[in-house]
Design a protein around this motif. Structure first.
Motif, PDB file in Angstrom:
ATOM      1  N   ILE A 190       8.466  15.533   0.923  1.00  0.00           N
ATOM      2  CA  ILE A 190       7.584  14.073   0.397  1.00  0.00           C
ATOM      3  C   ILE A 190       8.518  13.979  -0.976  1.00  0.00           C
ATOM      4  CG2 ILE A 190       5.485  13.182  -0.329  1.00  0.00           C
ATOM      5  CD1 ILE A 190       4.137  14.795   1.682  1.00  0.00           C
ATOM      6  N   THR A 191       8.928  12.873  -1.499  1.00  0.00           N
ATOM      7  CA  THR A 191       9.471  12.841  -2.714  1.00  0.00           C
ATOM      8  C   THR A 191       8.696  11.879  -3.523  1.00  0.00           C
ATOM      9  OG1 THR A 191      10.582  10.719  -2.333  1.00  0.00           O
ATOM     10  CG2 THR A 191      11.785  12.527  -1.581  1.00  0.00           C
ATOM     11  N   ASP A 192       8.872  12.110  -4.883  1.00  0.00           N
ATOM     12  CA  ASP A 192       8.215  11.158  -5.909  1.00  0.00           C
ATOM     13  C   ASP A 192       8.313   9.777  -5.703  1.00  0.00           C
ATOM     14  OD1 ASP A 192      10.780  10.985  -6.588  1.00  0.00           O
ATOM     15  OD2 ASP A 192      10.544  11.354  -8.813  1.00  0.00           O
TER      16      ASP A 192
ATOM     17  N   VAL B 121      -0.394  12.191   4.125  1.00  0.00           N
ATOM     18  CA  VAL B 121       0.560  12.034   5.027  1.00  0.00           C
ATOM     19  C   VAL B 121      -0.137  12.868   6.350  1.00  0.00           C
ATOM     20  CG1 VAL B 121       2.758  13.033   5.909  1.00  0.00           C
ATOM     21  CG2 VAL B 121       2.329  12.431   3.398  1.00  0.00           C
TER      22      VAL B 121
ATOM     23  N   VAL C  63       4.821  10.557  11.791  1.00  0.00           N
ATOM     24  CA  VAL C  63       4.288  10.594  10.334  1.00  0.00           C
ATOM     25  C   VAL C  63       3.684   9.520   9.974  1.00  0.00           C
ATOM     26  CG1 VAL C  63       4.842  11.656   8.268  1.00  0.00           C
ATOM     27  CG2 VAL C  63       5.892  12.493  10.258  1.00  0.00           C
TER      28      VAL C  63
ATOM     29  N   LEU D 103       0.548  12.319  -6.685  1.00  0.00           N
ATOM     30  CA  LEU D 103       1.751  11.474  -7.040  1.00  0.00           C
ATOM     31  C   LEU D 103       1.658  11.266  -8.575  1.00  0.00           C
ATOM     32  CD1 LEU D 103       2.775   9.028  -4.094  1.00  0.00           C
ATOM     33  CD2 LEU D 103       3.629  11.185  -4.772  1.00  0.00           C
TER      34      LEU D 103
ATOM     35  N   VAL E 185       9.146   9.741   2.859  1.00  0.00           N
ATOM     36  CA  VAL E 185       8.732  10.989   3.679  1.00  0.00           C
ATOM     37  C   VAL E 185       9.722  11.074   4.461  1.00  0.00           C
ATOM     38  CG1 VAL E 185       7.284  11.774   5.176  1.00  0.00           C
ATOM     39  CG2 VAL E 185       6.204  10.538   3.345  1.00  0.00           C
TER      40      VAL E 185
ATOM     41  N   GLY F 209       7.472   8.479  -2.945  1.00  0.00           N
ATOM     42  CA  GLY F 209       6.750   8.390  -1.814  1.00  0.00           C
ATOM     43  C   GLY F 209       7.467   8.304  -0.470  1.00  0.00           C
TER      44      GLY F 209
ATOM     45  N   VAL G 234      -1.203  15.051  -1.365  1.00  0.00           N
ATOM     46  CA  VAL G 234      -0.387  15.408  -2.512  1.00  0.00           C
ATOM     47  C   VAL G 234      -0.641  14.562  -3.390  1.00  0.00           C
ATOM     48  CG1 VAL G 234       2.000  16.173  -3.120  1.00  0.00           C
ATOM     49  CG2 VAL G 234       1.430  15.747  -0.575  1.00  0.00           C
TER      50      VAL G 234
ATOM     51  N   ARG H 164       9.245  -3.132   3.025  1.00  0.00           N
ATOM     52  CA  ARG H 164       9.386  -4.429   4.289  1.00  0.00           C
ATOM     53  C   ARG H 164       8.676  -5.648   3.358  1.00  0.00           C
ATOM     54  NH1 ARG H 164       6.387  -1.953   9.546  1.00  0.00           N
ATOM     55  NH2 ARG H 164       5.779  -0.291   8.173  1.00  0.00           N
TER      56      ARG H 164
ATOM     57  N   VAL I  71       0.660  -1.192   0.079  1.00  0.00           N
ATOM     58  CA  VAL I  71       0.234   0.008  -0.015  1.00  0.00           C
ATOM     59  C   VAL I  71       0.788   1.331  -0.110  1.00  0.00           C
ATOM     60  CG1 VAL I  71      -1.922  -1.136   1.125  1.00  0.00           C
ATOM     61  CG2 VAL I  71      -0.381   0.035   2.469  1.00  0.00           C
ATOM     62  N   ASP I  72       2.092   1.243   0.658  1.00  0.00           N
ATOM     63  CA  ASP I  72       2.748   2.480   0.412  1.00  0.00           C
ATOM     64  C   ASP I  72       4.191   2.018   0.370  1.00  0.00           C
ATOM     65  OD1 ASP I  72       3.378   1.789   3.043  1.00  0.00           O
ATOM     66  OD2 ASP I  72       2.255   3.205   4.024  1.00  0.00           O
ATOM     67  N   LEU I  73       5.288   3.256   0.463  1.00  0.00           N
ATOM     68  CA  LEU I  73       6.546   2.832   0.500  1.00  0.00           C
ATOM     69  C   LEU I  73       6.937   1.883   1.229  1.00  0.00           C
ATOM     70  CD1 LEU I  73       9.365   3.107  -1.023  1.00  0.00           C
ATOM     71  CD2 LEU I  73       9.638   5.073   0.590  1.00  0.00           C
ATOM     72  N   ASP I  74       6.701   2.212   2.664  1.00  0.00           N
ATOM     73  CA  ASP I  74       7.185   1.442   3.733  1.00  0.00           C
ATOM     74  C   ASP I  74       7.062  -0.140   3.569  1.00  0.00           C
ATOM     75  OD1 ASP I  74       8.391   2.725   5.669  1.00  0.00           O
ATOM     76  OD2 ASP I  74       6.957   2.623   7.185  1.00  0.00           O
TER      77      ASP I  74
ATOM     78  N   GLN J 278       2.366   7.678   6.561  1.00  0.00           N
ATOM     79  CA  GLN J 278       1.865   8.002   5.139  1.00  0.00           C
ATOM     80  C   GLN J 278       1.103   6.762   4.521  1.00  0.00           C
ATOM     81  OE1 GLN J 278       5.482   7.118   2.866  1.00  0.00           O
ATOM     82  NE2 GLN J 278       6.429   7.163   4.928  1.00  0.00           N
ATOM     83  N   ARG J 279       0.348   7.054   3.431  1.00  0.00           N
ATOM     84  CA  ARG J 279      -0.416   6.161   2.571  1.00  0.00           C
ATOM     85  C   ARG J 279      -0.500   6.689   1.360  1.00  0.00           C
ATOM     86  NH1 ARG J 279      -3.587   1.868   4.037  1.00  0.00           N
ATOM     87  NH2 ARG J 279      -2.224   1.351   5.902  1.00  0.00           N
ATOM     88  N   ILE J 280      -0.411   5.689   0.344  1.00  0.00           N
ATOM     89  CA  ILE J 280      -0.656   6.064  -1.182  1.00  0.00           C
ATOM     90  C   ILE J 280      -1.975   5.662  -1.424  1.00  0.00           C
ATOM     91  CG2 ILE J 280      -0.068   5.406  -3.442  1.00  0.00           C
ATOM     92  CD1 ILE J 280       2.676   5.093  -2.783  1.00  0.00           C
TER      93      ILE J 280
ATOM     94  N   LEU K  22      -0.788  10.843  -2.345  1.00  0.00           N
ATOM     95  CA  LEU K  22      -0.294  10.411  -1.043  1.00  0.00           C
ATOM     96  C   LEU K  22      -0.851  11.327   0.206  1.00  0.00           C
ATOM     97  CD1 LEU K  22       2.150   8.956   0.113  1.00  0.00           C
ATOM     98  CD2 LEU K  22       3.306  11.103   0.115  1.00  0.00           C
TER      99      LEU K  22
END
Lengths: 339, 339
Positions: free
Chosen positions: A151-153, B149, B157, B141, A157, A155, B139, A107, A100-103, B159-161, B147
């Motif tokens: 926030i970068t492109d 945050v 923090v 993406l 943070v 995703g 934001v 992981r 669902v997200d970068l993290d 975050q979630r896409i 995204l």
DNA sequence: CTTGGCACTCACTGCGGCCGAGTGCCAGGC
DNA sequence: GCCTGGCACTCGGCCGCAGTGAGTGCCAAG
């Protein structure tokens, strides 16, 4: 011809030893690998290989095991690519696609890599310098304290608390936010230094100290700080190879907790598509002298967003591990580069 | 009187065994702990203690070692508090005070705890449900991807896409941001469900799907998901106690990589100020049946922001470890509660 | 250059015996 | 009734020993 057979013997030794973890002798070799020659001949070849430093014997009257140099030759010249099965490729895909997200991506991939290779896996978060700024947020946390979030492109943070010498309020925060975004949004972070340089002059004097701190943070984050983040999984797999490690396990675990060390090992493989292998002392880390590191970069195009790889015993199935690392990196690269 | 001496004997056994890691015999006990009685008497007491299940002998003709139950009694009734030295307190303070953001605080404290106690340390990130929303940022993406945050007052923090079915642009993002902030900023996250419930009706219909996803994320993050973050350090210390663990080390490492398991162990200690000890099977985790967990909550006031603690062998210096965990938790609580 | 033969090395294993720390029990003393 | 010294017993750990076998190195013949 003779050269060829010697290399073949080396390959056979490596392959057998990887499987059995026992010094391999001339007789077993000649039998199992139908080399077409007698054990005695193999013995001569082994003797030569030992002379040249590719193999060694743990003690007299034992079989031979490969040395660092032997593994190196094997990886460079002898190991073909062992492609993944379709099922394995599918497994990679399905394991990653629910992220669902970068993290989550990071992981999942690190766990995937650990389970797949049964080694310790390491995945670097997308490096900041190869990303661009999507948005910068400034929020007050207290009368003299603010939080800056970048926030970068990809995703990713990045956050930082900033203590101000002068009181701040929401209005000031908004102003700083506007200034920073105006200057940096959409810019590649690698270009940030130039942009930032001229920023101070365009700002109200009373905001300059805060602004300086913030731009400082932005620049600092480019310097590939040691805190650059990474994820690790599968340390339990180290005990699998406990025969190899035994007492060194302690120092290996310690080395693996040193982010700086890992970043160097994993992060130095910045080319996507190419898999780097460091064997034994080639890691330049004393605690890892009995291990090997297989790493590559991930990301769209030639520039890697970050690195990923595994750390395992030198006695490792290199062709397969390299294929697995490359495959995972490819999928992750697509996932993060997609956008 | 007699009872008292028996307890004294138990204490002596625990203390000696913790130091030496060897079964302790009656003679050594009587000598080293001037109990004022002969070894024979001690033997009788030991016999009784064994009868009651507080100690056991690994084999006939060996000394005694404490059982789970024995350690439990020791912790509950026998162990005083072993205060930290001034130098140690100062070390904690100086180690933590340079932290620049939440990530930094957590990572520093977990390393500190690991080094201090020489055990595996675990620190939970401040839980979301006990924080309030400082700000929510939205934001874009990509054409159909945003995204979100969420920044909390502890500096955490989240975050979630979010993938949208309909195209989105910066304007829509701004609108969503405004709506969410208006509703949630300053609210405790625990109160979010009520606030969110009435939100949809006040919004333009075409934005509702996105909004729903976002509020969904907010609510979801309250459910203490298994992904709730934590940091770990000092796994190398497990090998220090290798005599105890040996072959179980593998399964211990595996258990420690299971976030869910750790969250339960560390996170269940939600009271600040009180240190919880789980010994052996009390952990309810089979792989950890030879270990003990010392945990506490950190945070300002009675409500814990999160938990922290250490995992080590049952043979552990409980008074000291408990003191160390409590001390670190106190400082971290002040640091994060300060604001 | 290859091959079979042969003597040699040496880690590993299992066995028997010894040692000693530690126990349990008992009878006598306070 | 509890403590104590004495005493026989247990049993894991250690040491030395010999036997075993996989593996080697060397050599002379094909």
């Amino acid at each position: 011809m003779l050269e060829d057979r010697r290399l073949e013997v080396l390959r056979a030794i490596v392959e057998d030893f990887v499987l059995s973890n026992e010094p391999v002798g001339s007789k077993a070799l000649a039998e199992r690998h139908n080399l077409g020659v007698s054990p005695a001949t193999v013995r001569n070849d082994m003797s030569a290989l030992e002379e040249e430093g590719y193999i060694t014997q743990p003690h007299t009257s034992a079989g031979r095991i490969p040395t660092d140099k032997g593994y190196r030759l094997f990886v460079d010249r002898l190991s073909g690519v062992k492609p993944l099965s379709r099922a394995e490729r599918r497994a990679i895909q399905s394991f990653l696609e629910g992220a669902v997200d970068l993290d989550d991506v990071v992981r999942r991939s690190v766990r995937l890599l650990a389970q797949l290779t049964r080694q310790v896996a390491v995945v670097q978060y997308p490096s900041l310098s190869s990303s661009s700024v999507r948005h910068i947020e400034v929020v007050t946390l207290g009368p003299r304290r603010m939080l800056m979030v970048m926030i970068t492109d990809t995703g990713r943070v990045e956050q930082r608390i900033i203590d101000s010498l002068t009181p701040v309020d929401d209005e000031i925060a908004g102003e700083l936010r506007a200034t920073l975004n105006c200057a940096l949004a959409g810019q590649r972070l690698a270009d940030a230094p130039e942009v930032v340089a001229i920023l101070a002059d365009q700002t109200r004097p009373e905001l300059r100290p805060c602004l300086a701190t913030m731009t400082g943070v932005v620049l600092e984050s480019l310097a590939e700080r040691p805190e650059e983040r990474l994820a690790m999984a599968g340390t339990a797999n180290l005990t699998r190879a406990s025969v190899d490690f035994a007492d060194s396990l302690r120092s290996i675990l310690e080395a693996l907790e040193e982010q700086v060390v890992l970043m160097k090992l994993i992060g130095s493989a910045r080319e996507t598509g190419t898999v780097t292998v460091r064997i034994g002392r080639e890691t330049d880390v004393d605690a890892l002298r009995t291990t090997a590191v297989v790493a590559t970069g991930y990301g769209r195009g030639p520039f890697a967003l970050g690195g990923m790889g595994v750390v395992g015993p030198m006695r490792m199935d290199y062709p397969w591990t390299m294929a697995a690392v490359r495959a995972v990196a490819k999928y992750v690269g697509e996932l993060l580069g997609a956008d």
